[in-house]
Design a protein around this motif. Structure first.
Motif, mmCIF file in Angstrom:
data_model
loop_
_atom_site.group_PDB
_atom_site.id
_atom_site.type_symbol
_atom_site.label_atom_id
_atom_site.label_comp_id
_atom_site.label_asym_id
_atom_site.label_seq_id
_atom_site.Cartn_x
_atom_site.Cartn_y
_atom_site.Cartn_z
ATOM 1 N N SER A 103 -5.302 1.089 -6.154
ATOM 2 C CA SER A 103 -4.334 0.532 -5.206
ATOM 3 C C SER A 103 -3.471 -0.599 -5.796
ATOM 4 O O SER A 103 -2.388 -0.854 -5.289
ATOM 5 N N SER A 104 -3.948 -1.238 -6.865
ATOM 6 C CA SER A 104 -3.126 -2.315 -7.442
ATOM 7 C C SER A 104 -1.858 -1.740 -8.084
ATOM 8 O O SER A 104 -0.957 -2.490 -8.465
ATOM 9 N N LEU A 105 -1.789 -0.415 -8.208
ATOM 10 C CA LEU A 105 -0.604 0.214 -8.820
ATOM 11 C C LEU A 105 0.419 0.680 -7.789
ATOM 12 O O LEU A 105 1.493 1.151 -8.159
ATOM 13 N N ALA A 111 0.685 6.483 -10.060
ATOM 14 C CA ALA A 111 -0.149 7.420 -9.293
ATOM 15 C C ALA A 111 -1.439 6.774 -8.792
ATOM 16 O O ALA A 111 -2.137 6.071 -9.529
ATOM 17 N N VAL A 112 -1.737 7.003 -7.531
ATOM 18 C CA VAL A 112 -2.989 6.562 -6.904
ATOM 19 C C VAL A 112 -3.597 7.787 -6.224
ATOM 20 O O VAL A 112 -2.962 8.851 -6.168
ATOM 21 N N GLY A 209 -5.135 2.414 -15.174
ATOM 22 C CA GLY A 209 -5.658 1.478 -14.176
ATOM 23 C C GLY A 209 -5.921 2.173 -12.857
ATOM 24 O O GLY A 209 -6.298 1.535 -11.873
ATOM 25 N N SER A 210 -5.734 3.473 -12.810
ATOM 26 C CA SER A 210 -6.082 4.280 -11.637
ATOM 27 C C SER A 210 -7.095 5.325 -12.118
ATOM 28 O O SER A 210 -6.734 6.287 -12.806
ATOM 29 N N PHE A 211 -8.345 5.104 -11.776
ATOM 30 C CA PHE A 211 -9.430 5.978 -12.234
ATOM 31 C C PHE A 211 -9.139 7.436 -11.902
ATOM 32 O O PHE A 211 -9.270 8.326 -12.738
#
Ligand code: AFP
Length: 299
Positions: A103-105, A111-112, A209-211
């Protein structure tokens, strides 16, 4: 072929198919929310992190839809401190949900995704008891990838909000990409050795940074994602129930594997919804390599 028809054709358990359809319908609602909801809320979740407004909102959307449908008995989400028991549930399913991973992205338009684990009953059970898993990736396209133990299948959302088949029976290829979480200065010796070996073999770095997005990439291109144990954090950063087990189930069903570094992550029995775990997920070759390095290190 549309998702609904595909689930039928695959002979998916009807109740499970209904549940997968419910998540596919909510994907459209969540996507709409990106246009209207913005900014950070001033509350913290069970892990003490600041929640973005959209996390909270997506969490509510999914919980409300599940409560109303009564399709599951147990709901655990990354944003809730306790497991919710649904009144009048018509099935015994349990679900784990990371409503918006990465979500920080959101505010920089990367992409989330939404990650869901599907259990036959209560969710505090090892991942190998799951009946399925799915994730929705909100990227240039919105895709839904699911498994119920008979292959991993990917669908794309059209303008009408419905998902149609993009790729059936996805399998993880061999590939030389690595996505390493944590700071290099905090690496434990065995992990440092592992990463250096991958680098010496020419693995290329990709970490957003988005698993969910990073594992999606590995699923399609091969290689490995890791968020390891690191100095002062034996359990690493990522959540066992909300990130590890669902994506681990997915990659394992696609011919890959997931490990804590010491064994199959899907064999780990959770003690609480907030459990964290070191994660290595990707091709079987990379997973065998880290496990042999850990073993050889005697730590
Ligand atoms: P958020 O969902 O709070 O953005 O966390 C993202 C995440 O859990 C996972 O999706 C990333 O792989 C990981 O954190 C990134 O962590 P670092 O910021 O430590 O690299």
């Amino acid at each position: 072929m549309e998702l609904n028809d595909f689930l039928k054709e695959k002979g998916t358990d009807e109740k499970l198919a209904q549940l997968i359809m419910l998540f596919s319908e909510q994907a459209g609602v969540i996507k709409e929310g990106f246009l209207s909801a913005r900014g950070a809320a001033d509350t913290k979740n069970v892990y003490g992190e600041t929640q973005m407004a959209l996390d909270k909102w997506a969490d509510e959307v999914l919980i409300d839809a599940l409560r109303e449908s009564r399709l599951v008995r147990w709901i655990a989400t990354e944003e809730q401190p306790d497991i919710i028991e649904v009144e009048g549930a018509i099935n015994q399913f349990g679900v784990t949900i990371d409503p918006l991973d990465g979500s920080s992205l959101i505010d920089v338009n990367l992409a989330v995704g939404t990650i869901v684990g599907l259990y036959p009953g209560h969710v505090l059970e090892p991942g190998n008891t799951m009946v399925g898993a799915l994730y929705i990736l909100y990227g240039p396209l919105t895709t839904l990838t699911y498994t119920t133990g008979t292959g991993v299948h990917e669908f794309v959302m059209g303008n009408d909000g419905r998902f149609t088949l993009m790729q059936e029976n996805l399998t993880i290829p061999e590939g030389k990409i690595y996505a390493p979480g944590a700071l290099r200065k905090d690496y434990l010796p065995y992990h440092k050795q592992f990463i250096e070996q991958l680098e010496s073999e020419g693995y290329k770095l990709r970490f957003s940074g988005s698993f969910v997005a990073d594992v999606h990439l590995i699923l399609h291109k091969g290689g490995l994602f890791t968020y390891p144990a690191f100095a002062g954090k034996d359990s690493g950063k990522l959540r066992l129930l909300f990130e590890g087990t669902p994506m681990g189930k997915m990659v394992s069903e696609a011919g890959g594997a997931i490990s804590t570094g010491r064994g199959n992550l899907l064999d780990v029995k959770p003690t609480a919804v907030s459990d964290r775990t070191p994660i290595y997920v990707g091709g079987k070759r990379e997973i065998a390599l880290i496990e042999s390095i850990v073993k050889g290190s005697g730590t």
